[in-house]
Design an enzyme around this catalytic site. Structure first.
Site, PDB file in Angstrom:
ATOM      1  N   GLU A   1      -3.995   8.136   7.506  1.00  0.00           N
ATOM      2  CA  GLU A   1      -4.933   7.189   6.882  1.00  0.00           C
ATOM      3  C   GLU A   1      -5.222   6.047   7.868  1.00  0.00           C
ATOM      4  OE1 GLU A   1      -3.580   5.573   3.147  1.00  0.00           O
ATOM      5  OE2 GLU A   1      -5.501   4.620   2.718  1.00  0.00           O
TER       6      GLU A   1
ATOM      7  N   HIS B   1       0.825  -1.204   0.000  1.00  0.00           N
ATOM      8  CA  HIS B   1       0.000   0.000   0.000  1.00  0.00           C
ATOM      9  C   HIS B   1       0.864   1.261   0.000  1.00  0.00           C
ATOM     10  CE1 HIS B   1      -2.070   3.135   2.507  1.00  0.00           C
ATOM     11  NE2 HIS B   1      -2.985   2.970   1.575  1.00  0.00           N
TER      12      HIS B   1
ATOM     13  N   GLU C   1       2.137   1.833  -3.379  1.00  0.00           N
ATOM     14  CA  GLU C   1       1.065   2.405  -4.207  1.00  0.00           C
ATOM     15  C   GLU C   1       1.054   3.935  -4.076  1.00  0.00           C
ATOM     16  OE1 GLU C   1      -2.898   3.984  -3.238  1.00  0.00           O
ATOM     17  OE2 GLU C   1      -3.103   1.862  -2.716  1.00  0.00           O
ATOM     18  N   HIS C   2       1.122   4.423  -2.828  1.00  0.00           N
ATOM     19  CA  HIS C   2       1.144   5.880  -2.616  1.00  0.00           C
ATOM     20  C   HIS C   2       2.361   6.516  -3.293  1.00  0.00           C
ATOM     21  CE1 HIS C   2      -1.663   7.202   0.791  1.00  0.00           C
ATOM     22  NE2 HIS C   2      -2.068   5.994   0.487  1.00  0.00           N
TER      23      HIS C   2
END
Lengths: 432, 429
Positions: B142, B67, B70-71
């Site tokens: 997040e 993840h 991905e960012h």
């Protein structure tokens, strides 16, 4: 761009949009009345009771079984507010039989079902079924309470409550918890009759449909007595505020929610509407906007930092989730972005970029039946009609001085901060 | 370029495998304004132990790194790719699941340019110490946001209860502690292992000319060079078939109780039509038991144990599968007991043929509705393709689904050993 035909069938405005791009056909029924304390909870309950049974299918189970038979037609209802109007929506979406092994006339059946839901609800003794009303009251209470557990929604709701205290807009479209218990089946039935007699009614039919056929079917099933055009509820005047209203609320949360409300003093009705859209896009509407770049990307303070407009009410609402200790820092950065907007401190490139993204967003919205209806419905809610091609041309024509003019009208009203119990001064654990 | 026609659905799908191993699919959709494209790698949060490209030893990487990657892929030396997309009028995004990481854009204009940007930014990694550190603050928020979200907590709590070792039990974003260990070197290592074209799929759906678009993709890929990549070696977790703990209770600052009953599949078929069928059978079974037209739904709703947040869903990925049933409730314990009783008392012999047919009909309609959505088509097609099945086989598979398929699912999964419960309750209760 969109082939919308509008025909009045009695008091019902029938909007047909004929297109072959979907594999389903969609019906959307909308009822609009002013948002008011006395009726808000009744209205919030009514569509849920209506979707619980008809004369022919008098229970949820019977009704849902029938929907399954119609190849899983979906039926759902919801409540929204636009400006100071409260809108009930009932949607039915049904497969186009062209793609199915069996040629059942599904659209006809869906129209019949919608009419039955609205005009032939399940009744006992001339009012709604006691048992259904009791169940739906309980579900409504749970729905109203659920917002407390979703901190993002909760903070948005609280900001609007604080900001619009005393104005109808402070009301939640889901009604007031304290008013649910007292509602009786009889009272709700009386309200149902009143709403059918007085509300503004719109029916959208979207899909692989023929206008004449739809109109004939609607005339057979949706004949209602005419009514006088309701007087438009004037927008409640915003109270003049001497100073910014700052509200800090503490709960057992790990992330603080900083939500900020501004009065834009521009609405959908105004010439500056498109400039306001541009303003919001450059300021906080997108991932290239000032809020995203400066609060998230540069300062690393938040995962989300964005703004949105309530165009019919003239509000600009900022939302962000931050470490409690970063409250001052985040506020300062958001203030600076607003000041930058007022100073005209944005580039021609940002203008062009935002126009491109707004255009894209509008066209994409038109690709879904639901989005299409929402766009078209703006023209029902407002006295100002804006055809779709005007949206594109209007956005395109905005100049930077227009955006600055709008920015100058935007006034900070309320700052709402939901934060943890520890106190806002304690150091956050996250390294920034 | 291969053309696959689906007569009943009135769709034609175009496919080609690029020389570097990339699978490309194009589904033209006339009448739509929007083009939607996803560029997906077969790599997600569960892939936390693997043999890095060019190495021979198995390696464990920090939780949440897929993840995080991905960012970070959006950031380049000269700025942010979001900017590039929005200049071209597109909206871009990405998401990470247990087994996939997808990058996407949608746009109604400049499709060619946006497609080029998508392919290029995903295939040009740029990570620096400074930007990696900065991202830790953003992802930290997040994670905090999800920490405060009771729906997420009850969802993940149920998964945690079901699994002993399998990393599906680890939050996709990781923890604030685990992401602190992420470095740019680790990101490059994950990237090089999993972002090889032979481990990826590009799907485009929209009002496009398939010939021109395929040529553009060929040209773009031909410009780039990649090393030969052997198939990725992932760690195989030894997961016991039963659940790890029967019940988990999470006290939170909430007003409403939340409850999920988790049903863990002891095993799942690993690929192809069998897998598709197994998954559909589970979905149909859940719908039969808990759909709005089921007697159980009506009873639970009447008793006030469920409301319109009630949901049921089945998730099946490479080597695991689990179902979740539940939602907001005024009495989590009773709801959990009721749902378990429904599962326990299920008997395939008592299934009404016509009711089953009705559920299948409902699923067919739902599938057609889903095909209105370019997002659904691209995302789900990719998911199925990664395990050797096709989204467009759903209608025939549904038609031929038999009572035996459903009985087999119930037989293996509706056992006490396969069931776990997670509740979120108000603090102090």
């Amino acid at each position: 761009m969109v082939d919308e035909k509008v025909t009045a069938v009695g008091p019902v405005r029938v909007h047909t949009i004929s297109t072959d791009k979907y594999k389903t056909n969609t019906l959307v029924w909308k009822m609009k009345a002013p948002l008011a304390k006395e009726t808000v909870t009744l209205r919030a309950l009514l569509p849920y009771v209506l979707q619980s049974g008809t004369v022919d299918y008098p229970s949820v189970k019977a009704l849902r079984t029938y929907l399954d038979e119609l190849y899983g037609a979906t039926l759902n209802v919801d409540l929204t507010k636009k400006g100071e109007d409260h809108i009930m929506t009932v949607r039915i979406d049904v497969a186009n039989e062209r793609f199915l092994p069996e040629q059942t006339p599904l659209l006809e059946k869906a129209l019949q079902l919608l009419a039955d839901l609205l005009f032939r609800p399940a009744l006992e003794g001339g009012r709604f079924v006691e048992d259904i009303v009791a169940r739906e009251k309980r579900a409504l209470s749970q729905r109203i309470q659920a917002v407390y557990d979703d901190k993002m929604r909760y903070a948005s709701m609280r900001l609007v409550q604080e900001m619009c205290k005393g104005e109808p807009y402070a009301l939640s479209p889901n009604g007031e918890l304290g008013d649910v218990d007292a509602i009786t089946a009889e009272q709700l039935y009386r309200y149902y009759e009143q709403a059918l007699a007085e509300d503004e009614l719109d029916l959208y039919v979207i899909g692989d449909v023929d206008e004449e056929t739809v109109l004939a079917a609607v005339k057979r099933r949706f004949s209602l007595p005419d009514r006088p055009q309701p007087a438009r509820a004037p927008l409640a005047p915003a109270k003049a505020r001497g100073e910014v209203n700052e509200v800090i609320e503490r709960q057992d949360v790990k992330q603080g929610k900083l939500n900020i409300g501004y009065r834009t003093n521009v609405t959908y009705e105004d010439d500056d509407y498109y400039a306001l859209q541009l303003f919001n896009g450059i300021f906080g509407g997108f991932s290239h906007s000032k809020l995203f770049i400066n609060v998230r990307e540069k300062a690393s303070l938040a995962y989300y930092a964005a703004s949105r407009l309530e165009s019919h009410k003239g509000l600009l609402l900022v939302m962000s989730g931050i470490e409690p200790a970063n409250y001052e820092k985040a506020r300062r950065i958001i203030d600076e972005q607003m000041q930058a907007m007022k100073n005209g401190d944005f580039t021609d490139e940002e203008m062009a970029q935002t126009k491109a993204v707004i255009r894209n967003q509008l066209l994409e919205t038109l690709d879904t039946p639901r989005g299409l209806v929402e766009v078209l419905y703006h023209n029902v809610v407002s006295t100002r009609k804006r055809p779709l091609d005007e949206w594109l041309a209007g956005t395109d024509g905005v100049m930077r001085e227009d955006v600055v003019r709008v920015a100058e009208k935007v006034a900070l009203d309320t700052v709402y901060f939901l934060t943890g119990m520890e106190g806002a001064t304690e150091d956050g654990k996250t390294g920034v | 370029m291969e053309k696959r026609v689906y007569e009943t659905l009135q769709e034609a799908l175009f496919y080609e495998k690029m020389d570097n191993g990339l699978d490309v699919y194009i589904l033209p959709k006339k009448g739509f304004h929007k083009t939607y494209a996803t560029f997906t790698t077969n790599y997600g949060s569960v892939d936390n132990q693997f043999v890095p490209l060019g190495k021979s030893e198995m390696k464990r990487v920090p939780d949440g790194i897929a993840h995080f990657l991905e960012h970070k892929l959006f950031e380049k030396e000269d700025g942010d790719v979001f900017q590039q997309f929005s200049k071209q009028g597109a909206s871009a995004n990405a998401f990470t699941t247990f087994t996939r990481t997808a990058y996407l854009f949608s746009s109604t204009d400049n499709v060619e340019k946006n497609l080029e940007t998508l392919m290029d930014f995903v295939q040009t990694p740029y990570f620096s110490d400074k930007t990696v550190e900065k991202e830790k603050g953003i992802i930290g928020q997040e994670i905090r946001m999800y920490d405060d979200n009771p729906d997420w907590r009850v969802y993940f709590g149920a998964i945690e209860s079901m699994y002993h070792h399998h990393p599906v039990k680890i939050d996709i974003a990781g923890t604030i502690e685990s992401i602190a260990e992420i470095t740019k070197e680790l990101l490059y290592e994950c990237y090089e292992t999993f972002y090889h074209p032979s481990n990826m799929l590009l799907f485009v759906v929209g009002p496009v000319d398939e010939q021109k678009m395929m040529q553009q993709i060929r040209d773009n890929q031909a410009k780039k060079s990649f090393p030969q990549a052997p198939e990725v070696k992932r760690f195989v977790y030894e997961e016991p078939s039963g659940v790890a703990e029967k019940k988990k209770v999470i006290p939170m600052h909430v007003q409403t109780n939340k409850c999920f009953v988790g049903i863990k599949a002891p095993s799942v078929p690993n690929a192809g039509g069998q897998k598709l069928r197994h998954e559909l059978a589970f979905h149909v079974l859940l719908d039969y038991l808990f759909g709005k037209s089921s007697p159980h739904y009506e009873r639970l709703y009447r008793e006030g144990l469920i409301d319109d947040t009630f949901m049921y869903d089945y998730t099946e990925e490479r080597e695991f599968g689990f179902a979740l049933v539940g939602g907001d409730t005024r009495d989590a314990e009773r709801l959990a007991a009721e749902v378990q009783e429904v599962l326990r008392s299920f008997s395939a012999d008592a299934v009404q043929k016509d009711e089953l047919e009705r559920v299948k009909k409902k699923k067919m309609g739902a599938f057609l509705r889903a095909l209105n959505s370019p997002e659904y088509i691209a995302n789900q097609f990719t998911r199925y393709a990664f395990y050797g099945a096709s989204l467009f086989d759903i209608l025939p598979a549904l038609s031929s689904l038999a009572l035996d398929d459903i009985a087999a699912v119930a037989d293996s999964c509706f056992r006490d050993s396969q069931i776990a419960v997670c509740e979120v309750v108000p603090k102090g209760q």
